[in-house]
Motif scaffolding. Sequence first.
Motif, PDB file in Angstrom:
ATOM      1  N   PRO A 217       0.810  -1.231   0.000  1.00 41.58           N
ATOM      2  CA  PRO A 217       0.000   0.000   0.000  1.00 41.58           C
ATOM      3  C   PRO A 217       0.837   1.272   0.000  1.00 41.58           C
ATOM      4  CG  PRO A 217      -0.064  -1.088   2.147  1.00 41.58           C
ATOM      5  CD  PRO A 217       0.584  -2.043   1.203  1.00 41.58           C
ATOM      6  N   ASP A 218       2.053   1.221   0.520  1.00 35.45           N
ATOM      7  CA  ASP A 218       2.902   2.407   0.593  1.00 35.45           C
ATOM      8  C   ASP A 218       4.113   2.322  -0.325  1.00 35.45           C
ATOM      9  OD1 ASP A 218       1.266   3.533   2.591  1.00 35.45           O
ATOM     10  OD2 ASP A 218       2.285   2.324   4.118  1.00 35.45           O
ATOM     11  N   PHE A 219       4.177   1.279  -1.158  1.00 35.53           N
ATOM     12  CA  PHE A 219       5.333   1.096  -2.029  1.00 35.53           C
ATOM     13  C   PHE A 219       4.850   0.444  -3.320  1.00 35.53           C
ATOM     14  CE2 PHE A 219       9.194  -0.798  -3.651  1.00 35.53           C
ATOM     15  CZ  PHE A 219      10.142   0.173  -3.372  1.00 35.53           C
ATOM     16  N   TYR A 220       4.826   1.224  -4.402  1.00 39.59           N
ATOM     17  CA  TYR A 220       4.236   0.737  -5.647  1.00 39.59           C
ATOM     18  C   TYR A 220       4.863   1.459  -6.827  1.00 39.59           C
ATOM     19  CZ  TYR A 220       1.711   4.964  -4.407  1.00 39.59           C
ATOM     20  OH  TYR A 220       1.400   6.239  -4.014  1.00 39.59           O
ATOM     21  N   THR A 221       4.684   0.879  -8.015  1.00 43.20           N
ATOM     22  CA  THR A 221       5.197   1.471  -9.247  1.00 43.20           C
ATOM     23  C   THR A 221       4.112   2.297  -9.923  1.00 43.20           C
ATOM     24  OG1 THR A 221       4.580  -0.464 -10.559  1.00 43.20           O
ATOM     25  CG2 THR A 221       6.783  -0.463  -9.557  1.00 43.20           C
ATOM     26  N   LEU A 222       4.492   3.052 -10.938  1.00 40.64           N
ATOM     27  CA  LEU A 222       3.521   3.881 -11.649  1.00 40.64           C
ATOM     28  C   LEU A 222       2.451   3.049 -12.345  1.00 40.64           C
ATOM     29  CD1 LEU A 222       2.505   6.596 -12.648  1.00 40.64           C
ATOM     30  CD2 LEU A 222       4.187   6.498 -14.497  1.00 40.64           C
ATOM     31  N   PRO A 223       2.797   1.970 -13.069  1.00 44.63           N
ATOM     32  CA  PRO A 223       1.731   1.156 -13.678  1.00 44.63           C
ATOM     33  C   PRO A 223       0.752   0.593 -12.651  1.00 44.63           C
ATOM     34  CG  PRO A 223       3.826   0.641 -14.709  1.00 44.63           C
ATOM     35  CD  PRO A 223       4.134   1.517 -13.530  1.00 44.63           C
ATOM     36  N   VAL A 224       1.253   0.227 -11.465  1.00 43.74           N
ATOM     37  CA  VAL A 224       0.354  -0.268 -10.416  1.00 43.74           C
ATOM     38  C   VAL A 224      -0.538   0.857  -9.912  1.00 43.74           C
ATOM     39  CG1 VAL A 224       0.257  -1.190  -8.060  1.00 43.74           C
ATOM     40  CG2 VAL A 224       1.882  -2.137  -9.716  1.00 43.74           C
ATOM     41  N   ALA A 225       0.012   2.075  -9.776  1.00 42.17           N
ATOM     42  CA  ALA A 225      -0.795   3.229  -9.367  1.00 42.17           C
ATOM     43  C   ALA A 225      -1.883   3.517 -10.392  1.00 42.17           C
ATOM     44  CB  ALA A 225       0.101   4.452  -9.183  1.00 42.17           C
ATOM     45  N   MET A 226      -1.554   3.383 -11.676  1.00 41.13           N
ATOM     46  CA  MET A 226      -2.544   3.597 -12.738  1.00 41.13           C
ATOM     47  C   MET A 226      -3.636   2.536 -12.681  1.00 41.13           C
ATOM     48  SD  MET A 226       0.178   4.507 -15.769  1.00 41.13           S
ATOM     49  CE  MET A 226      -1.039   4.480 -17.082  1.00 41.13           C
ATOM     50  N   THR A 227      -3.242   1.287 -12.450  1.00 39.82           N
ATOM     51  CA  THR A 227      -4.220   0.205 -12.358  1.00 39.82           C
ATOM     52  C   THR A 227      -5.155   0.410 -11.177  1.00 39.82           C
ATOM     53  OG1 THR A 227      -2.605  -1.329 -13.318  1.00 39.82           O
ATOM     54  CG2 THR A 227      -4.487  -2.289 -12.188  1.00 39.82           C
ATOM     55  N   THR A 228      -4.597   0.832 -10.048  1.00 40.09           N
ATOM     56  CA  THR A 228      -5.415   1.086  -8.868  1.00 40.09           C
ATOM     57  C   THR A 228      -6.381   2.237  -9.103  1.00 40.09           C
ATOM     58  OG1 THR A 228      -3.599   0.324  -7.460  1.00 40.09           O
ATOM     59  CG2 THR A 228      -5.337   1.617  -6.403  1.00 40.09           C
ATOM     60  N   ALA A 229      -5.896   3.292  -9.777  1.00 41.78           N
ATOM     61  CA  ALA A 229      -6.753   4.450 -10.056  1.00 41.78           C
ATOM     62  C   ALA A 229      -7.905   4.084 -10.988  1.00 41.78           C
ATOM     63  CB  ALA A 229      -5.921   5.577 -10.662  1.00 41.78           C
TER      64      ALA A 229
END
Length: 273
Positions: A217-229
């Motif tokens: 939850p506090d450590f992620y990559t940009l593609p993972v952030a995009m997927t979550t969004a």
Amino acid sequence: MKRLADNVLGLLVVCLSAATIAFLVTPLLIATVMSFDSRDFLGAFPPPSLSLQWYVGFFSDASYLKGLQVSLILALAATALSSLIGVAAAFTLDRYTFPGKDTLSAFFLSPLVVPHVIIGFSLLLFFSAIGVFDGWVRLIGGHLIITVPYVIRTTLASLVGIRKSLTEAALILGATERRSFWKVTVPLAKTGIAAGAVFAFAYSMDDVSVSLFLTGPDFYTLPVAMTTAMRSEFDLRIAAAAVCLIVLTIALIWVLDRVVGLDKVIGQGVYHK
């Protein structure tokens, strides 16, 4: 009659090529245009007017910026390590004969065909079993597995065309094996090494399947952030992030062309006389 058939076949090939290019490029163009949409909601294409609001939103969002920072550092670290490991492995596979060589080669290249969802889930279980919970260690380990094969494959393509007599000549003239490697082999194989490094960086930056299992939850990559969004608050900041990744990929291709030349990577991947 035969000439007519050849003309028809040629026309079909041209049409198929054009359709393939359109199929690949059209979604990118639509995403690029929509990233400049001035509306505050996801509307129909094309947008009525253009604005930079989604880029401002992307570069003002702490979660996206954190993901971008992690992705860049991770990609650089994975590229450096995978280049060292991949070049060493490729050189060993090309220059030496030993029992199990084919099996080892298949093992190194297996991540190219194994679904990355399986790799990510397996690594999650493995790291949990041995008690490794540090995000950096997990992500670097996962990205090494998926990037090393690209370096090995492109480096092998370059090493195959290098005549062993060149290395032997260097040894006869008094060079050590280490010196002949750095002064003869590496310069001749630089096309494959550079191409593998660029592919490794690009693939690490774009990876979702493996990273999704290894981030927190506090450590992620940009593609993972995009997927979550996309699941929580879908808006066109995702399109802006996608365009940034597209620009980065184009920049990498430009660097590859300037360093070694795309013609060498695509059409002349091995050393020639």
